[in-house]
Design a protein around this motif. Structure first.
Motif, PDB file in Angstrom:
ATOM      1  N   PRO A 193      18.656  98.377  54.429  1.00 22.01           N
ATOM      2  CA  PRO A 193      18.168  99.754  54.378  1.00 22.01           C
ATOM      3  C   PRO A 193      18.547 100.533  53.241  1.00 22.01           C
ATOM      4  O   PRO A 193      19.825 100.334  52.492  1.00 22.01           O
ATOM      5  CB  PRO A 193      19.121 100.069  55.630  1.00 22.01           C
ATOM      6  N   LEU A 221      16.772 107.803  55.517  1.00 27.08           N
ATOM      7  CA  LEU A 221      15.974 107.227  56.526  1.00 27.08           C
ATOM      8  C   LEU A 221      16.384 107.379  58.008  1.00 27.08           C
ATOM      9  O   LEU A 221      17.629 107.997  57.897  1.00 27.08           O
ATOM     10  CB  LEU A 221      15.710 105.613  56.342  1.00 27.08           C
ATOM     11  N   ASP A 222      15.813 107.477  59.076  1.00 29.76           N
ATOM     12  CA  ASP A 222      16.692 107.415  60.393  1.00 29.76           C
ATOM     13  C   ASP A 222      16.735 106.202  60.854  1.00 29.76           C
ATOM     14  O   ASP A 222      16.508 105.294  60.622  1.00 29.76           O
ATOM     15  CB  ASP A 222      15.522 108.327  61.323  1.00 29.76           C
ATOM     16  N   ASP A 248      14.158 103.860  62.229  1.00 28.70           N
ATOM     17  CA  ASP A 248      13.719 103.011  61.156  1.00 28.70           C
ATOM     18  C   ASP A 248      13.932 101.618  60.782  1.00 28.70           C
ATOM     19  O   ASP A 248      13.266 100.581  60.723  1.00 28.70           O
ATOM     20  CB  ASP A 248      13.580 103.696  59.870  1.00 28.70           C
ATOM     21  N   ARG A 280      13.470  99.517  64.248  1.00 28.34           N
ATOM     22  CA  ARG A 280      12.146  99.050  64.227  1.00 28.34           C
ATOM     23  C   ARG A 280      11.826  97.758  63.436  1.00 28.34           C
ATOM     24  O   ARG A 280      11.095  96.827  64.010  1.00 28.34           O
ATOM     25  CB  ARG A 280      11.001 100.120  63.814  1.00 28.34           C
ATOM     26  N   VAL A 290      14.155  98.080  54.011  1.00 29.02           N
ATOM     27  CA  VAL A 290      13.442  99.208  54.670  1.00 29.02           C
ATOM     28  C   VAL A 290      13.948 100.358  53.843  1.00 29.02           C
ATOM     29  O   VAL A 290      15.175 100.814  54.092  1.00 29.02           O
ATOM     30  CB  VAL A 290      13.999  99.296  56.186  1.00 29.02           C
TER      31      VAL A 290
END
Length: 274
Positions: free
Chosen positions: A205, A240-241, A244, A247, A267
């Motif tokens: 991430p 980002l959340d 995210d 998922r 991501v």
């Protein structure tokens, strides 16, 4: 109602009391997985922000149960093999051998003024790298013995693919080294696990607004290191959340990821491509 794509599966998640870990627990439970949630629920002296509490872990339990999930929450430190072993035993007792492992627990000690670089480096390595090893080492042999496949997801970072932000501090160097090391664990274990139908991958991430990032000491570090600002994404997405990342976890652990192993999945809104 969500499709129960993970009905009958058991997921073991570390760092599950809040942030990304809580999101992973809720989303896997929403799809039918039974959850073992492990978190330290205590502070570490060198960490410049408060870690999760028992109340946070209780909130994860409440949110999992709110979507109809089953969960057992365990307080434990991924740095301690005995704690991890006890959590695995509790998981097996309650639900059976995990089908899914999400090694998510991690810390980041970046701050404006670093008091002890050696302590920052070692503590970061212990949680982010040794903790991942302890988790996988405790569970993977059980998955192999059971001989029903499975999926292991190690949460790394964009710093597991780049060296951006390096400033010579123990915190930044330790974080980057630990997150690169997670990739090494994945690539090494993939060779062993693949013949048993067990997939293992890393997710990388970009910045996510969890307690690890959204605190005054981290903002002080950003102010002093503008070139290393880790939220410099290529897409117009500041951060980002947690969903995210969840998922991406779902993509890898569900049927969609049945032939995917040994990959590093960013991501990151294009962060690593800049």
């Amino acid at each position: 109602m969500e499709q129960q794509s993970l009905a009958g599966k058991v997921a073991f998640i570390t760092g599950a009391a809040r942030g990304q870990g809580r999101s992973h627990a809720v989303e896997l439970a929403r799809r039918g997985a039974r959850i073992l949630a492990l978190d330290i629920c205590d502070d570490i002296a060198s960490v410049p922000y408060a870690l999760a509490t028992k109340s946070d872990l209780d909130q994860t339990v409440a949110e999992v149960e709110a979507v109809g999930g089953e969960i057992v929450a365990v307080k434990g430190d991924v740095r301690e093999t005995a704690d991890v072993a006890a959590a695995v035993d509790r998981c097996v007792e309650a639900f059976g051998v995990p089908d899914i492992v999400v090694a998510n627990a991690g810390i980041n000690l970046q701050r404006g003024q670093e008091p002890d670089a050696q302590v920052a480096f070692i503590d970061t390595i212990m949680v982010n790298l040794v903790g991942v090893w302890n988790t996988v080492h405790a569970i993977a042999p059980l998955m192999v013995e059971r001989d029903q496949g499975g999926s292991i997801v190690l949460i790394s970072s964009t710093n597991g693919l780049t060296g951006r932000g390096g400033d010579g501090s123990g915190a930044v160097t330790g974080y980057t080294a630990s997150k690169h090391g997670v990739v090494g664990i994945m690539r090494s274990l993939m060779i062993w696990l693949a013949p048993h139908g067990i997939r293992i991958n890393t997710i990388h991430p970009a910045g996510v607004p969890t307690a690890m990032v959204s605190h005054a000491e981290m903002q002080a570090w950003f102010a002093g290191n503008p070139a290393g600002h880790t939220m410099g994404n290529a897409m117009p997405v500041p951060m980002l959340d947690p969903i995210d990342i969840s998922r991406a976890v779902l993509y890898l652990v569900e049927e969609s990821g049945r032939h995917i192993t040994g990959i590093t999945l960013p991501v990151d809104a294009g962060f690593t491509g800049k």
